[in-house]
Scaffold this active site. Structure first.
Site, PDB file in Angstrom:
ATOM      1  N   ASP A  21      33.435  -5.495  43.318  1.00 15.42           N
ATOM      2  CA  ASP A  21      34.583  -6.059  42.799  1.00 15.42           C
ATOM      3  C   ASP A  21      34.409  -6.184  41.282  1.00 15.42           C
ATOM      4  OD1 ASP A  21      37.066  -6.708  42.379  1.00 15.42           O
ATOM      5  OD2 ASP A  21      36.829  -9.014  43.352  1.00 15.42           O
ATOM      6  N   GLY A  24      37.464  -3.618  36.852  1.00 16.24           N
ATOM      7  CA  GLY A  24      38.616  -3.560  35.807  1.00 16.24           C
ATOM      8  C   GLY A  24      38.412  -4.577  34.805  1.00 16.24           C
ATOM      9  N   TRP A  26      35.566  -5.736  33.609  1.00 12.65           N
ATOM     10  CA  TRP A  26      34.420  -5.274  33.241  1.00 12.65           C
ATOM     11  C   TRP A  26      34.728  -4.157  31.957  1.00 12.65           C
ATOM     12  CZ3 TRP A  26      31.805  -0.520  31.876  1.00 12.65           C
ATOM     13  CH2 TRP A  26      30.620  -0.582  31.321  1.00 12.65           C
ATOM     14  N   HIS A  38      35.452   1.870  36.793  1.00 13.90           N
ATOM     15  CA  HIS A  38      35.246   2.426  38.009  1.00 13.90           C
ATOM     16  C   HIS A  38      34.135   3.459  38.000  1.00 13.90           C
ATOM     17  CE1 HIS A  38      38.648   0.323  39.594  1.00 13.90           C
ATOM     18  NE2 HIS A  38      39.356   0.922  39.057  1.00 13.90           N
ATOM     19  N   THR A  67      43.416  -0.252  51.608  1.00 20.27           N
ATOM     20  CA  THR A  67      44.718   0.176  51.939  1.00 20.27           C
ATOM     21  C   THR A  67      45.808  -0.329  50.744  1.00 20.27           C
ATOM     22  OG1 THR A  67      44.333  -0.084  54.353  1.00 20.27           O
ATOM     23  CG2 THR A  67      46.498   0.291  53.623  1.00 20.27           C
ATOM     24  N   GLU A  68      45.328  -1.657  50.372  1.00 16.75           N
ATOM     25  CA  GLU A  68      46.184  -2.354  49.331  1.00 16.75           C
ATOM     26  C   GLU A  68      46.002  -1.759  48.125  1.00 16.75           C
ATOM     27  OE1 GLU A  68      43.965  -3.762  51.732  1.00 16.75           O
ATOM     28  OE2 GLU A  68      45.812  -4.809  53.217  1.00 16.75           O
ATOM     29  N   ASN A  69      44.879  -1.002  47.738  1.00 10.35           N
ATOM     30  CA  ASN A  69      44.929  -0.431  46.776  1.00 10.35           C
ATOM     31  C   ASN A  69      45.667   0.794  46.332  1.00 10.35           C
ATOM     32  OD1 ASN A  69      41.155  -0.563  46.466  1.00 10.35           O
ATOM     33  ND2 ASN A  69      42.472  -1.738  45.490  1.00 10.35           N
ATOM     34  N   ARG A  72      48.462   0.118  43.374  1.00 12.28           N
ATOM     35  CA  ARG A  72      48.105  -0.008  42.097  1.00 12.28           C
ATOM     36  C   ARG A  72      48.737   1.063  41.254  1.00 12.28           C
ATOM     37  NH1 ARG A  72      41.715  -1.957  41.115  1.00 12.28           N
ATOM     38  NH2 ARG A  72      42.027  -3.751  42.494  1.00 12.28           N
ATOM     39  N   ARG A 195      36.379 -13.879  48.792  1.00 17.22           N
ATOM     40  CA  ARG A 195      37.422 -13.670  49.705  1.00 17.22           C
ATOM     41  C   ARG A 195      36.739 -12.501  50.320  1.00 17.22           C
ATOM     42  NH1 ARG A 195      40.655 -13.912  45.418  1.00 17.22           N
ATOM     43  NH2 ARG A 195      40.375 -11.935  44.811  1.00 17.22           N
ATOM     44  N   GLU A 208      25.799 -12.780  57.038  1.00 11.81           N
ATOM     45  CA  GLU A 208      25.733 -13.689  56.154  1.00 11.81           C
ATOM     46  C   GLU A 208      26.344 -13.214  54.772  1.00 11.81           C
ATOM     47  OE1 GLU A 208      23.788 -16.665  56.310  1.00 11.81           O
ATOM     48  OE2 GLU A 208      23.340 -16.553  58.326  1.00 11.81           O
TER      49      GLU A 208
HETATM   50  C1  FPP Z   1      37.105  -3.285  42.595  1.00 11.93           C
HETATM   51  O1  FPP Z   1      37.344  -3.585  41.089  1.00 11.93           O
HETATM   52  C2  FPP Z   1      36.590  -1.769  42.749  1.00 11.93           C
HETATM   53  C3  FPP Z   1      37.354  -0.983  43.458  1.00 11.93           C
HETATM   54  C4  FPP Z   1      38.917  -1.326  43.892  1.00 11.93           C
HETATM   55  C5  FPP Z   1      37.052   0.549  43.438  1.00 11.93           C
HETATM   56  C6  FPP Z   1      35.622   0.641  43.489  1.00 11.93           C
HETATM   57  C7  FPP Z   1      35.298   2.117  43.169  1.00 11.93           C
HETATM   58  C8  FPP Z   1      34.078   2.756  42.599  1.00 11.93           C
HETATM   59  C9  FPP Z   1      32.868   1.719  42.391  1.00 11.93           C
HETATM   60  C10 FPP Z   1      34.105   3.828  42.224  1.00 11.93           C
HETATM   61  C11 FPP Z   1      34.685   5.038  43.185  1.00 11.93           C
HETATM   62  C12 FPP Z   1      33.848   5.073  44.513  1.00 11.93           C
HETATM   63  C13 FPP Z   1      33.292   6.208  44.771  1.00 11.93           C
HETATM   64  C14 FPP Z   1      32.583   6.326  45.993  1.00 11.93           C
HETATM   65  C15 FPP Z   1      33.434   7.517  44.061  1.00 11.93           C
HETATM   66  P1  FPP Z   1      38.623  -4.029  40.595  1.00 11.93           P
HETATM   67  O2  FPP Z   1      39.177  -2.669  40.087  1.00 11.93           O
HETATM   68  O3  FPP Z   1      39.376  -4.657  41.609  1.00 11.93           O
HETATM   69  O4  FPP Z   1      38.374  -4.918  39.258  1.00 11.93           O
HETATM   70  P2  FPP Z   1      39.223  -5.985  38.850  1.00 11.93           P
HETATM   71  O5  FPP Z   1      39.142  -7.251  39.940  1.00 11.93           O
HETATM   72  O6  FPP Z   1      38.044  -6.616  37.698  1.00 11.93           O
HETATM   73  O7  FPP Z   1      40.456  -5.570  38.494  1.00 11.93           O
END
Ligand code: FPP
Length: 246
Positions: A21, A24, A26, A38, A67-69, A72, A195, A208
């Protein structure tokens, strides 16, 4: 002593699950688009899987797309799907060289066809590798997974392949997408959020948890080792008392 040397390789978790997590936030903190976060997050996955292979962790499962993503903005969803295709394409050779098996859990059929094709090809090519299994949770939600398992069991009962009385925790777990792996002993979530977000609800009954404020693109194998060292200091009682364990 370096953090890696502090890891007791005789008490390793077999399976580590990660909720990656903070990509975004970052990116936004650097004045960049979220998708850049990402992209940088992929470098963290690479470093962490390398760390797993170095010390001998057998299963790493990362929550790459829930699923919730799907809710976006469409540009971000598309960028993530593109990133998935290019990453698997770019990394397939490294996975093979390092004997890493690629695996996926979730509603894979809901992904764009080119993601499905890319995943299937690399999963097939790496299926016999045994150094470490990297599982990508994609279009995954635990409630979906548990519902699907319930449906499969109901169908077996309906077709007289399974007796109602024969259903127990083991038969149920066999219908989950994680049937061929041990439950994670350690779950890590980055970015300071505390969470579970619909991740592996069945499998984490005795897991854990380790939370860190680091954002996922900043997470490296040293952070993984630190989480493992912290985990190894804990007493896992599984409902028993300390005296019973000793
Ligand atoms: C959460 O950060 C991250 C994700 C929803 C996607 C994770 C995906 C990757 C690290 C790269 C793609 C994966 C592969 C295997 C190519 P967020 O976007 O929710 O960050 P935020 O909470 O700061 O908005």
């Amino acid at each position: 002593m370096e953090i890696k040397e502090q890891v007791d390789i005789h008490k390793l978790p077999q399976h580590i699950a990660i909720i990656m997590d903070g990509n975004g936030r970052w990116a936004e903190s650097q004045g960049e688009f979220r998708s850049f976060g990402h992209e940088m997050g992929v470098l963290s996955i690479k470093d962490v899987i390398e760390g797993c292979v170095e010390i001998g962790v057998k299963y790493l499962t990362v929550y790459a797309f829930s699923t919730e993503n799907w809710n976006r903005p469409v540009e971000e969803v598309n960028a993530l799907m593109e990133l998935l295709v290019t990453t698997i394409n770019n990394e397939a050779e490294t996975l093979k060289q390092n004997k890493i098996r690629l695996n996926a859990i979730g509603n894979i059929s809901s992904l764009p066809q080119k993601c499905i094709d890319e995943l299937n090809e690399t999963m097939r090519e790496t299926s016999l590798n045994s150094n470490c299994t990297l599982t990508l949770a994609l279009s995954y939600s635990a409630k979906w997974e548990i519902t699907e398992a319930a449906k499969k069991i109901a169908a077996k009962v309906q077709n007289n392949e399974l007796n109602l009385e024969a259903i127990n925790e083991d038969t149920f777990a066999k219908e989950l997408s994680t049937a061929d792996m041990p439950d994670p002993e350690l779950m890590i979530r980055t970015s300071g959020e505390h969470r579970i977000s619909n991740f592996m609800l069945w499998q984490i009954a005795y897991t854990e948890f380790y939370f860190t404020d680091k954002l996922w693109p900043d997470f490296r194998k040293e952070d993984l080792f630190e989480a493992i060292v912290d985990y190894q200091k804990r007493e896992r009682r599984f409902g028993k008392t300390s005296q019973q364990l000793n």
